[in-house]
Design a protein around this motif. Structure first.
Motif, short mmCIF file in Angstrom:
data_model
loop_
_atom_site.label_atom_id
_atom_site.label_comp_id
_atom_site.label_asym_id
_atom_site.label_seq_id
_atom_site.Cartn_x
_atom_site.Cartn_y
_atom_site.Cartn_z
N ILE A 70 0.85 -1.19 0.00
CA ILE A 70 0.00 0.00 0.00
C ILE A 70 0.89 1.24 0.00
CG2 ILE A 70 -1.75 1.27 1.29
CD1 ILE A 70 -2.82 -1.37 2.29
N SER A 71 0.76 2.07 -1.05
CA SER A 71 1.61 3.24 -1.17
C SER A 71 0.82 4.53 -1.05
CB SER A 71 2.33 3.24 -2.52
OG SER A 71 3.36 2.30 -2.49
N PHE A 72 1.30 5.43 -0.24
CA PHE A 72 0.69 6.74 -0.10
C PHE A 72 1.43 7.74 -0.98
CE2 PHE A 72 -2.52 7.19 3.35
CZ PHE A 72 -2.71 5.85 3.59
N LEU A 73 0.68 8.46 -1.80
CA LEU A 73 1.25 9.51 -2.65
C LEU A 73 0.53 10.81 -2.33
CD1 LEU A 73 2.84 10.64 -5.08
CD2 LEU A 73 1.14 9.64 -6.58
N PRO A 74 1.06 11.60 -1.37
CA PRO A 74 0.38 12.84 -1.00
C PRO A 74 0.59 13.92 -2.05
CG PRO A 74 2.40 12.61 0.26
CD PRO A 74 2.26 11.36 -0.57
N LYS A 75 -0.03 15.07 -1.86
CA LYS A 75 0.16 16.18 -2.80
C LYS A 75 1.62 16.58 -2.86
CE LYS A 75 -4.24 18.51 -2.71
NZ LYS A 75 -4.97 19.70 -2.29
N GLN A 76 2.25 16.60 -1.70
CA GLN A 76 3.68 16.88 -1.66
C GLN A 76 4.21 16.31 -0.35
OE1 GLN A 76 2.81 21.35 -0.56
NE2 GLN A 76 5.00 21.09 -0.74
N LEU A 77 5.51 16.02 -0.33
CA LEU A 77 6.11 15.56 0.92
C LEU A 77 6.46 16.79 1.76
CD1 LEU A 77 8.51 12.70 -0.20
CD2 LEU A 77 6.19 12.54 0.71
N ASN A 78 6.82 16.53 3.00
CA ASN A 78 7.24 17.60 3.92
C ASN A 78 6.11 18.58 4.22
OD1 ASN A 78 9.78 16.47 3.82
ND2 ASN A 78 10.41 17.78 2.12
N ASN A 79 4.88 18.17 4.00
CA ASN A 79 3.74 18.98 4.38
C ASN A 79 3.20 18.32 5.65
OD1 ASN A 79 0.96 19.58 4.70
ND2 ASN A 79 0.85 20.29 2.59
N PRO A 80 3.18 19.06 6.77
CA PRO A 80 2.85 18.42 8.05
C PRO A 80 1.51 17.69 8.01
CG PRO A 80 3.02 20.82 8.27
CD PRO A 80 3.51 20.47 6.91
N TYR A 81 0.55 18.28 7.31
CA TYR A 81 -0.77 17.66 7.24
C TYR A 81 -0.70 16.26 6.62
CZ TYR A 81 -5.48 16.79 5.56
OH TYR A 81 -6.67 16.22 5.28
N PHE A 82 0.01 16.16 5.51
CA PHE A 82 0.10 14.86 4.85
C PHE A 82 1.00 13.90 5.62
CE2 PHE A 82 -1.48 17.32 1.21
CZ PHE A 82 -2.58 16.53 0.95
N ALA A 83 1.98 14.47 6.31
CA ALA A 83 2.83 13.60 7.13
C ALA A 83 1.98 12.88 8.17
CB ALA A 83 3.92 14.43 7.79
N ILE A 84 1.01 13.61 8.77
CA ILE A 84 0.16 13.00 9.78
C ILE A 84 -0.80 11.99 9.15
CG2 ILE A 84 -1.60 13.47 11.52
CD1 ILE A 84 -0.30 16.44 11.33
N ALA A 85 -1.40 12.40 8.03
CA ALA A 85 -2.34 11.50 7.36
C ALA A 85 -1.63 10.21 6.95
CB ALA A 85 -2.94 12.19 6.14
#
Lengths: 361, 352
Positions: free
Chosen positions: A62-77
C-alpha cells in the motif's frame, strides 16, 4: 553580408504560418470542437461482485502519494495510513514530489505502476491531470483510493472525504462570525489558486456568509500557495490593503500557521480574528498566547487510517466501490460507501484553549 | 578551427575571435562534430542506463521506457531552441511561463468553442509573439536577456492566471489526449518521439552543419567579432527568441494534451529543468560552446536518473540533491580540467 540568415525566407515562413492559422480558423467548421465528445465514458463499468467476508491478505503493498512531501498535514495522514497498514500486516511506503504539482505526481504514479503496488492512496493536485496515469495503474492491477482531494470519480475506486464540503465551509464561517461579532470585513488566505478543495469551500463560504451573516463582507481571497513564506507575506499584504479588516479565514494548515505567526508578532494580535483549518500542534502556541481563539480540522491521522483500510478492503475484494457496500476500518468501526464511491470520515473537530491539549498531531 | 569551440573538454587551438567562421564548409569535419557531440556525458548516460537496467528492478521494460520518455519529451523539445539561444550567450527563462500561458489560452479558446485545429496554430502564433517580445527587448533595447526573461517569466505566468484564473479546462477530446500518451505499437516508445526526432535532426543540422549554426558560436564567443565578421547579431538573436517562443508554445499544447488539463500553473519551474539538461550536456552558460548531442544526453540522463531513483524509492528531496550535485559536477569538471591543462576555461563571460 554573409548568407547565414535569409531573413526574407524566415519572414515568409512566419507570414505563411499566420495565413495558415487564419485559413484554419475560417475553415474550422469541420474541426474538433468542445461538446461534441461522445458521452458516457467509463461510467457504469461492470465490476466484479464484492465478497464482504473476504479476508484481507497479509503483505499487501500500500503506497501513499500525498500532494507533496514535507507537508505536516500529509505527514500526519500518511502516518495514520502507516498504522493501518501495520495492523493488516501490509507493506507501507510513502512517495511523492517535493512540490505540489500534478505533473510530478504523474511521474510518481507511473513509478508505482511499474513497481506493481496493490493500492495507491493519493491526494490529487489536479482532478484531471493525473487521470490517465491512474487509469494505467488500475489497468496494471492497482486499486486507487483518493483522500483529501478527489480526482474525476471515473479515475479512482474510492474517495475518502474528510467531511462534507458544506460542513467544513460552514463551520469556518460560523467560527469567524462568533469571533468578530458577525459584521465587518473578512479576507480568505487560501492555498494555490487551483486547489480543488479550497476553491470548493470558498465558494460555499461566500454563499453561506451572504445568507447567514449579511453584514460580513468577504473582501478578498489571496493565495499563499501552501508556502509558509508566501502565506506570511500575503497576510501582511492583506492587513496593509484592508486596514478595516476584522478577520482572516485560512482553510489550509500552512496558511493558518503562517498567518498566526505574523499576527502574533504584530500590532493586530487579538484585534484581527484568525480561524480556519490547522493542526493542534502547529497552532498550540498561538491559541495559548491569544492570537487565535478557535479553529477546526478533521483528524488527518484518522483520514489516512481510513484510506488505508478502504484500499485494503478493495484489494481484498470485500468491496468494489459500489454504493451501499460496507467495510470495517479497524478501530474506527464500520463505514458505508456512498454515491460516486465516496466514504465520509465525519464532522470536523473544533479546537480551542480548553481542548487543544487533548490532541497531538 | 572555429568548429572545435563546440567542445569545452577538448583542447582546441584558440580561436582568433574575429575570424569569420562562416567560410569553412568542410563536410567531413561537420560529420565528425555531430558524431562526437559531448562524448563524456553520452558515455555517462550509456553507463548509467546499463547499470540501471541491471540494478534497478522494473527499469528496463517497455512500459517504463514509455514513462521515462514521456517525462522528458517537453524538456527535450524546449531544450532544442534554448540550446541555440544559450550558445549565443543569451538565455530565455520565460519558456516555462510561455508553456503555462499557451496552455491557459488553449483552455480558454477551447472553452469558448473553437476547434482544436484552429487553436493550435493560434497558440503557436502566440508563442512567436511572446518570443518576439523577449527578442525585441533584448536586441533593440540592448537589455540583458537574463533580466528581460526573468521579467517575462513573471509577466507571462501572471497573464496565464488572468486568462484562465484558478480554473482548469479538462474536457479535451479523449482521442487527442490518448494520442498524446500513446506508444508506437508495442514498443512503449511514445508516438510524439517521431516528430520530436525530426525537430532534433533539424536543430542538429542547423547548429552543426550550417553557416547559421557557426555564426551562433561566433556570437557566443565574441559578439563584437561576430558583428565585424558581417553577422547580423541582433536579427539572428531576435529570430532565435521567436523560434524559442513558438517551440515553447508547441510544448504548451503538448503538455495540455498529455495531462488533459489546461491550467495557468502548468509547467511551473520547468525552465530550470530544461536549463539543467542543457548545462549538464556541456553547453557553456556563457555561450560559445556545447553541442546538441550532449544536450540530448543530458536531458535523458536527468530523466532516467530521476526515474531510476524513484523506482528504488529514493525520497524526492534526496533526488533534488542528487540532481543539483550532478549539475554542479558537470559544470565544474570541464573548468577544472581546463585549468589543469594550464588553459583558461572556454566560454568565460563576455566583457561588458
Amino acid at each position: 553580408m554573409t548568407s547565414f540568415l535569409s531573413s526574407r525566407r524566415l519572414r515568409g515562413g512566419l507570414t505563411g504560418a499566420a495565413v495558415a492559422a487564419l485559413v484554419l480558423t475560417t475553415a474550422a467548421c469541420g474541426g474538433t470542437t468542445r461538446g461534441e465528445e461522445e458521452g458516457g465514458g467509463s461510467a457504469g463499468e461492470a465490476s466484479a461482485s464484492a465478497n464482504p467476508d473476504a479476508e484481507i491478505p497479509s503483505g499487501l503493498k500500500i503506497s501513499f502519494l500525498p500532494k507533496q512531501l514535507n507537508n505536516p498535514y500529509f505527514a500526519i495522514a500518511d502516518g495514520g495510513g502507516e498504522n493501518a497498514v501495520e495492523e493488516i500486516e501490509g507493506e507501507f511506503s510513502e512517495v511523492g514530489p517535493s512540490e505540489a504539482s500534478a505533473s510530478s505526481q504523474v511521474s510518481y504514479i507511473n513509478t508505482l505502476t511499474q513497481q506493481g503496488v496493490d493500492v495507491i492512496v493519493t491526494s490529487a493536485n489536479d482532478p484531471n491531470a493525473i487521470c490517465s496515469a491512474l487509469d494505467q495503474a488500475r489497468a496494471g492491477g492497482a486499486n486507487v483510493v483518493t483522500f483529501d482531494s478527489d480526482t474525476d470519480p471515473a479515475c479512482r475506486d474510492l474517495f475518502i472525504s474528510q467531511a462534507t464540503s458544506e460542513g467544513i465551509a460552514q463551520s469556518q464561517i460560523d467560527l469567524m462570525a462568533e469571533q468578530m461579532g458577525g459584521a465587518g470585513q473578512v479576507a480568505i488566505l487560501s492555498a494555490t489558486a487551483n486547489a480543488t478543495n479550497q476553491n470548493a469551500w470558498i465558494e460555499i463560504m461566500e454563499t453561506y456568509a451572504a445568507e447567514k451573516y449579511p453584514d460580513m463582507e468577504i473582501v478578498a481571497t489571496v493565495y499563499g500557495d501552501d508556502e509558509d513564506e508566501k502565506s506570511f507575506q500575503e497576510t501582511q499584504g492583506l492587513l496593509q490593503t484592508y486596514p478595516e479588516l476584522k478577520g482572516i479565514i485560512s482553510p489550509t494548515t500552512v496558511g493558518i500557521s503562517a498567518a498566526a505567526r505574523y499576527l502574533s508578532g504584530s500590532e493586530y494580535k487579538g484585534k484581527v480574528a484568525l480561524t480556519g483549518l490547522g493542526t493542534p500542534n502547529q497552532m498550540r502556541e498561538f491559541v495559548k498566547d491569544g492570537t487565535v481563539t478557535a479553529f477546526a480540522l478533521w483528524n488527518p491521522e484518522e483520514l489516512g487510517y481510513l484510506a488505508a483500510y478502504a484500499g485494503a478492503a478493495l484489494a481484498a475484494g470485500q468491496i468494489t466501490g459500489a454504493e451501499g457496500e460496507t467495510f470495517e476500518a479497524g478501530e474506527l468501526g464500520e463505514y458505508t460507501v456512498e454515491a460516486d464511491g465516496v466514504v465520509v470520515l465525519g464532522e470536523p473537530t473544533v479546537f480551542n484553549a480548553d481542548n487543544i491539549d487533548d490532541f497531538d498531531f | 578551427m572555429a568548429l572545435d569551440s563546440a567542445h569545452p573538454a577538448t583542447p582546441a587551438p584558440a580561436t582568433p575571435a574575429g575570424q569569420a567562421p562562416a567560410e569553412r564548409p568542410s563536410p567531413t569535419s561537420r560529420l565528425r562534430l555531430l558524431g562526437t557531440g559531448d562524448g563524456v556525458i553520452t558515455l555517462v548516460l550509456v553507463v548509467f542506463l546499463l547499470v540501471a537496467s541491471f540494478a534497478v528492478e522494473g527499469f528496463a521494460s517497455t512500459r517504463n521506457t514509455g514513462f521515462l520518455l514521456l517525462d522528458v519529451v517537453v524538456i527535450v523539445l524546449i531544450a532544442l531552441p534554448l540550446t541555440l539561444v544559450i550558445v549565443t550567450g543569451e538565455i530565455d527563462l520565460s519558456v516555462a511561463s510561455t508553456v503555462g500561458l499557451t496552455s491557459a489560452v488553449m483552455g480558454q479558446l477551447w472553452f469558448a468553442g473553437l476547434p482544436l485545429e484552429a487553436i493550435i496554430p493560434i497558440c503557436l502564433l502566440l508563442g512567436g509573439v511572446l518570443g518576439a517580445v523577449n527578442g525585441l527587448l533584448v536586441t533593440r533595447l540592448g537589455l540583458p536577456s537574463l533580466a528581460v526573461t526573468i521579467g517575462t517569466l513573471a509577466l507571462y505566468r501572471g497573464l496565464a492566471f488572468v486568462v484562465l484564473g484558478d480554473r482548469a479546462v479538462a474536457d479535451f477530446p479523449r482521442s487527442w489526449t490518448t494520442w498524446a500518451l500513446s506508444g508506437i505499437g508495442a514498443t512503449g516508445i511514445p508516438v510524439v518521439v517521431v516528430p520530436l526526432l525530426v525537430l532534433i535532426v533539424l536543430t542538429g543540422v542547423v547548429l552543426h552543419a550550417t553557416p547559421i549554426g557557426r555564426s551562433l558560436y561566433a556570437m557566443g564567443n565574441s559578439e563584437d567579432a561576430a558583428r565585424f565578421a558581417g553577422i547580423d547579431v541582433g536579427r539572428t538573436k531576435l529570430w532565435l527568441f521567436v523560434v524559442t517562443g513558438v517551440v515553447a508554445a508547441l510544448g504548451g499544447v503538448y503538455w495540455t494534451l498529455r495531462y488533459g488539463s489546461a491550467r495557468a500553473d502548468n509547467a511551473q519551474g520547468l525552465e530550470l529543468q530544461v536549463i539543467a539538461a542543457i548545462l549538464l550536456g556541456g553547453v557553456s552558460i556563457f555561450g560559445g560552446s556545447g553541442g546538441l548531442v550532449g544536450v540530448l544526453a543530458g536531458a535523458l540522463l536527468l530523466g532516467s536518473l530521476r526515474n531510476a531513483l524513484q523506482l528504488v524509492n529514493v525520497p524526492s528531496d534526496v533526488l533534488n540533491i542528487v540532481t543539483g550535485a550532478l549539475l554542479i559536477v558537470a559544470v565544474v569538471t570541464p573548468q577544472i580540467a581546463a585549468r589543469f591543462r594550464g588553459r583558461r576555461p572556454r566560454g568565460r563571460p563576455r566583457t561588458p
